[in-house]
Design a protein around this motif. Sequence first.
Motif, short mmCIF file in Angstrom:
data_model
loop_
_atom_site.label_atom_id
_atom_site.label_comp_id
_atom_site.label_asym_id
_atom_site.label_seq_id
_atom_site.Cartn_x
_atom_site.Cartn_y
_atom_site.Cartn_z
N LYS A 102 -11.22 -37.76 -9.67
CA LYS A 102 -11.58 -36.61 -8.84
C LYS A 102 -10.86 -35.36 -9.36
N TRP A 103 -11.48 -34.20 -9.10
CA TRP A 103 -10.92 -32.92 -9.55
C TRP A 103 -10.21 -32.22 -8.41
N TYR A 104 -9.04 -31.65 -8.72
CA TYR A 104 -8.21 -30.92 -7.77
C TYR A 104 -7.74 -29.62 -8.42
N ALA A 105 -7.17 -28.74 -7.63
CA ALA A 105 -6.63 -27.49 -8.16
C ALA A 105 -5.14 -27.40 -7.85
N ARG A 106 -4.42 -26.71 -8.74
CA ARG A 106 -3.01 -26.42 -8.54
C ARG A 106 -2.80 -24.94 -8.72
N ALA A 107 -1.98 -24.35 -7.84
CA ALA A 107 -1.65 -22.93 -7.96
C ALA A 107 -0.81 -22.72 -9.21
N VAL A 108 -1.04 -21.60 -9.88
CA VAL A 108 -0.30 -21.23 -11.09
C VAL A 108 0.44 -19.93 -10.80
N VAL A 109 1.72 -19.89 -11.07
CA VAL A 109 2.54 -18.71 -10.85
C VAL A 109 2.66 -17.95 -12.16
N ASP A 110 2.39 -16.64 -12.11
CA ASP A 110 2.49 -15.80 -13.30
C ASP A 110 3.93 -15.42 -13.63
N GLU A 111 4.65 -14.98 -12.62
CA GLU A 111 6.01 -14.50 -12.86
C GLU A 111 6.83 -14.65 -11.59
N VAL A 112 8.14 -14.52 -11.74
CA VAL A 112 9.05 -14.54 -10.61
C VAL A 112 9.47 -13.10 -10.32
N VAL A 113 9.37 -12.70 -9.07
CA VAL A 113 9.79 -11.36 -8.66
C VAL A 113 11.16 -11.51 -8.01
N ASP A 114 12.19 -11.01 -8.68
CA ASP A 114 13.56 -11.17 -8.18
C ASP A 114 13.97 -10.00 -7.29
N THR A 115 15.22 -10.01 -6.85
CA THR A 115 15.72 -8.99 -5.93
C THR A 115 15.61 -7.59 -6.53
N ASP A 116 15.94 -7.44 -7.81
CA ASP A 116 15.83 -6.13 -8.46
C ASP A 116 14.40 -5.61 -8.43
N ALA A 117 13.46 -6.48 -8.76
CA ALA A 117 12.05 -6.08 -8.78
C ALA A 117 11.56 -5.75 -7.36
N LEU A 118 11.97 -6.55 -6.37
CA LEU A 118 11.60 -6.25 -4.98
C LEU A 118 12.16 -4.88 -4.56
N ALA A 119 13.40 -4.62 -4.92
CA ALA A 119 14.01 -3.34 -4.56
C ALA A 119 13.24 -2.18 -5.19
N GLU A 120 12.83 -2.33 -6.44
CA GLU A 120 12.06 -1.30 -7.12
C GLU A 120 10.71 -1.08 -6.43
N LEU A 121 10.04 -2.16 -6.09
CA LEU A 121 8.74 -2.04 -5.43
C LEU A 121 8.85 -1.41 -4.04
N ILE A 122 9.87 -1.80 -3.30
CA ILE A 122 10.07 -1.24 -1.96
C ILE A 122 10.41 0.25 -2.06
N GLN A 123 11.23 0.63 -3.05
CA GLN A 123 11.58 2.03 -3.24
C GLN A 123 10.34 2.89 -3.45
N ARG A 124 9.36 2.36 -4.15
CA ARG A 124 8.13 3.11 -4.41
C ARG A 124 7.33 3.37 -3.14
N ASN A 125 7.52 2.51 -2.11
CA ASN A 125 6.72 2.61 -0.89
C ASN A 125 7.43 3.31 0.26
N CYS A 126 8.67 3.73 0.07
CA CYS A 126 9.38 4.40 1.15
C CYS A 126 10.39 5.39 0.58
N SER A 127 11.16 6.00 1.44
CA SER A 127 12.10 7.03 1.00
C SER A 127 13.50 6.50 0.71
N VAL A 128 13.67 5.20 0.72
CA VAL A 128 14.99 4.61 0.49
C VAL A 128 15.16 4.33 -1.00
N LYS A 129 16.34 4.59 -1.52
CA LYS A 129 16.62 4.36 -2.94
C LYS A 129 16.71 2.87 -3.25
N ARG A 130 16.39 2.53 -4.50
CA ARG A 130 16.41 1.14 -4.96
C ARG A 130 17.77 0.50 -4.72
N SER A 131 18.84 1.22 -4.99
CA SER A 131 20.18 0.65 -4.81
C SER A 131 20.44 0.30 -3.35
#
Length: 158
Positions: free
Chosen positions: A19-48
Amino acid sequence: MAIKYRLFQSTQEGPTNGKWYARAVVDEVVDTDALAELIQRNCSVKRSDVKAVLTELSEVMRDQLLAGNRVKIEGLGSFKVGFTSKPAATRAEWVPTTHVSGTHINFQPETMDTYSAGKRTRSAAALQGIEFTELRGYDDGSTSTSGSDDGGGELPLG
């Protein structure tokens, strides 16, 4: 954006063999630094500042989980500690140092109810509008990811 998956054929003995099944594939890991950068782009708070809050969040969550509390992040879900244990012959013989065999964190996503034709469907709030796209290349020799005539396009769900 879509959740990527690859198809595979089961080789387990029994009714699922072939039988055929599917598995999710992850492209990349988004770490704390990347989350901070993305959140900074969406609000007025600095990445740091965002990174400081995210770092503190992980420390506070750890403290609360170790205290036996459930941690709820609205819009995402709840976290709590879980464990597996070995049996003891009697209640008096059961002790954590001997019988707890593993610990983990349980995550329960926040859910939303949707109603259609009188039926209720409950799904994770964070996954509303989810779509899927097949990644090719495991065993069919193809590298197409979407938009082909052979079913490799995005599939909306939810």
